[in-house]
Design an enzyme around this catalytic site. Structure first.
Site, PDB file in Angstrom:
ATOM      1  CG  HIS A 170     -12.120 -14.412 -85.720  1.00  0.00           C
ATOM      2  ND1 HIS A 170     -11.852 -13.848 -86.835  1.00  0.00           N
ATOM      3  CD2 HIS A 170     -11.822 -15.791 -85.982  1.00  0.00           C
ATOM      4  CE1 HIS A 170     -11.479 -14.543 -87.849  1.00  0.00           C
ATOM      5  NE2 HIS A 170     -11.376 -15.778 -87.374  1.00  0.00           N
ATOM      6  CD  GLU A 206      -8.569   2.557 -69.321  1.00  0.00           C
ATOM      7  OE1 GLU A 206      -9.595   2.515 -69.803  1.00  0.00           O
ATOM      8  OE2 GLU A 206      -8.445   2.951 -68.001  1.00  0.00           O
ATOM      9  CB  SER A 238     -15.202   6.707 -61.117  1.00  0.00           C
ATOM     10  OG  SER A 238     -16.186   7.789 -61.596  1.00  0.00           O
ATOM     11  CE  LYS A 263     -16.023   3.155 -64.552  1.00  0.00           C
ATOM     12  NZ  LYS A 263     -16.287   2.384 -65.500  1.00  0.00           N
TER      13      LYS A 263
END
Ligand code: ARG
Length: 465
Positions: free
Chosen positions: A159, A293, A280, A286
């Site tokens: 979980h 992804e 970024s 970043k």
């Protein structure tokens, strides 16, 4: 080009509408099949010569012509004509241009229907072999990393909540198991794919006494397809392959999700090399895990192709229908996507840098050894349900006082259960918890090393021809 120059123009009195010509053409994408189309044609011609339908001289001329055309294509010197519709008619027309009369005899006892079905199988067979290689390489990289990280401890989750401590090597070997099944599935898919449609001709077979077993042998097929109607219309193998590919992509998307979580500041379990990340344009701090992804995102298009191909085949009457031309783009895109994603993972995995300290701290934070304490109480004669209750109270005490179970005092623990003794602290450590799960398939580092050895042996065995 006028309709007269099309190989099938004989019964037509009107030229094809320009839009229809472009709409029905597949040469823009099926030229990928050129090499395998030529391979199939050479085998077909060889068989025709063997049964006496082609002379040895014609065979020789045809084979020479096809080899020259293949070289032209590979050099990028071949002119693909939309008027000639597809890869098959482009190559055949060029052959006749080059060698004259003999070129016109190649299509004897054959149709584009059995030809294209054969080409895709030959093409996909090679691609599957390449994919199995890629999977084996990625598996080897995971096995190496798992061996190195067998003693590294991170929290295992259920979980997405800290559950029990596990070896990072064990976690990586879980990834390996998924890929081992994927490779096995691809090998299995290849078995059903390796059947030859050629000789089915348009749909009913041909009036020439073809030796289909001989052609199948020349092309490395296990056997000729047993029913001509099925042979030209079956695309099960494309669907099955795309289903296998979908499972691989689903697995890669799960790995990706974990890498994305783990590289976040909140987890900070692993670091990805800069070469696999991007920045970024506005936020200077970043470092984004773009590669995982994108892999996660690309799973969607492959699943889409699976549904697309199933829908393409649904309700098609026997035998060949032009619908089948739509099988190629989803299949090719599935292959391109899968190969690129496997490549990304193969390049990335050896450079995954685990942050062992952060993993350890996270495992210490979540009361991950609570089950070990319950099992300890069971060994001291307490029923598991009662033990569960005692440990629940110990966890509550820890939460209220901001301490881990191993930081509670013996007196505090004894107050919860008098059966608890000083030896309890041995099992409350992360190492103790791992060591205790020392059975086949468990997370004890010793078991992880055995799993690594078994996986290496399995890879070596699979590499045998
Ligand atoms: N380009 C076609 C395809 O991919 C080849 C077979 C064409 N056959 C036909 N009867 N029109 O399916």
């Amino acid at each position: 080009m006028s309709s007269e120059s099309k190989p099938w123009a004989g019964r037509f009195t009107q030229a094809t509408d320009a839009f229809v010509e472009a709409f029905t053409a597949s040469v823009g994408f099926d030229q990928r099949l050129a090499r395998h189309d030529i391979q199939g044609s050479i085998a077909h011609a060889t068989m025709l010569a063997r049964i006496g339908v082609l002379s040895q001289k014609d065979l020789h001329t045809i084979v020479g012509g096809l080899e020259t055309i293949l070289a032209e294509i590979e050099r990028g010197d071949f002119f693909w004509s939309v008027e000639l519709e597809d890869v098959h008619m482009n190559i055949e027309a060029r052959l006749t241009d080059r060698i004259g009369e003999a070129g016109k005899k190649l299509h004897t006892g054959r149709s584009r229907n059995d030809q294209v079905a054969t080409d895709i199988r030959l093409y996909l067979r090679d691609e599957i072999d390449g994919l199995c290689q890629q999977l084996a390489t990625l598996r080897a990289a995971l096995i190496d990393l798992a061996e190195r990280e067998a003693d590294t401890i991170l929290p295992g989750f259920t979980h997405l909540q800290v559950a029990q401590p596990v070896s990072f090597g064990h976690h990586l070997m879980a990834w390996h198991e998924m890929l081992a099944r994927d490779q096995d599935r691809l090998r299995d898919c290849r078995k059903r794919l390796n059947v030859m449609p050629l000789g089915a001709a348009a749909l009913a077979g041909t009036t020439f006494p073809l030796d289909r077993h001989y052609t199948a042998e020349l092309l490395g097929f296990d056997r000729p397809a047993a029913n001509s109607l099925d042979a030209v219309s079956d695309r099960d193998f494309a669907i099955e392959f795309t289903a296998c590919a979908s499972l691989v992509m689903m697995h890669l998307s799960r790995f990706s999700e974990e890498l994305i979580l783990w590289t976040s500041a909140q987890f900070a379990f692993v670091d990805l090399p800069d070469a696999f990340c991007t920045g970024s344009s506005i936020m200077p701090q970043k470092k984004n895990p773009d590669v995982p992804e994108l892999v996660r995102g690309k799973a969607g298009r492959v699943f889409g192709h699976l549904v697309g191909l199933l829908t393409l085949m649904k309700s098609q009457p026997l035998a060949y229908n032009k619908d089948n031309q739509e099988d190629k783009e989803p299949l090719f895109d599935t292959l391109d996507t899968l190969k690129a994603c496997l490549r990304a993972y193969t390049d990335m995995v050896p450079h995954l840098a685990p942050n062992r300290e952060a993993m350890r701290l996270a495992a210490l934070k979540g009361y991950a050894t609570a089950t070990d304490l319950a099992d300890y109480l069971v060994r001291k004669g307490i029923a598991f349900r009662d033990a569960h209750e005692v440990v629940g109270k110990a966890v509550r005490l820890g939460i209220d006082s901001g301490r881990d179970l191993s930081q509670l005092t013996l007196d505090e623990l004894k107050a919860l259960s008098p059966r608890i003794e000083a030896d309890v602290f041995g099992i409350l450590t992360l190492e103790g918890s791992l060591q205790a799960r020392d059975h086949f398939g468990g997370t004890a580092p010793n078991q992880v090393r055995q799993a690594v050895a078994r996986a290496r042996a399995q890879l070596a065995e699979e590499a045998q021809p």
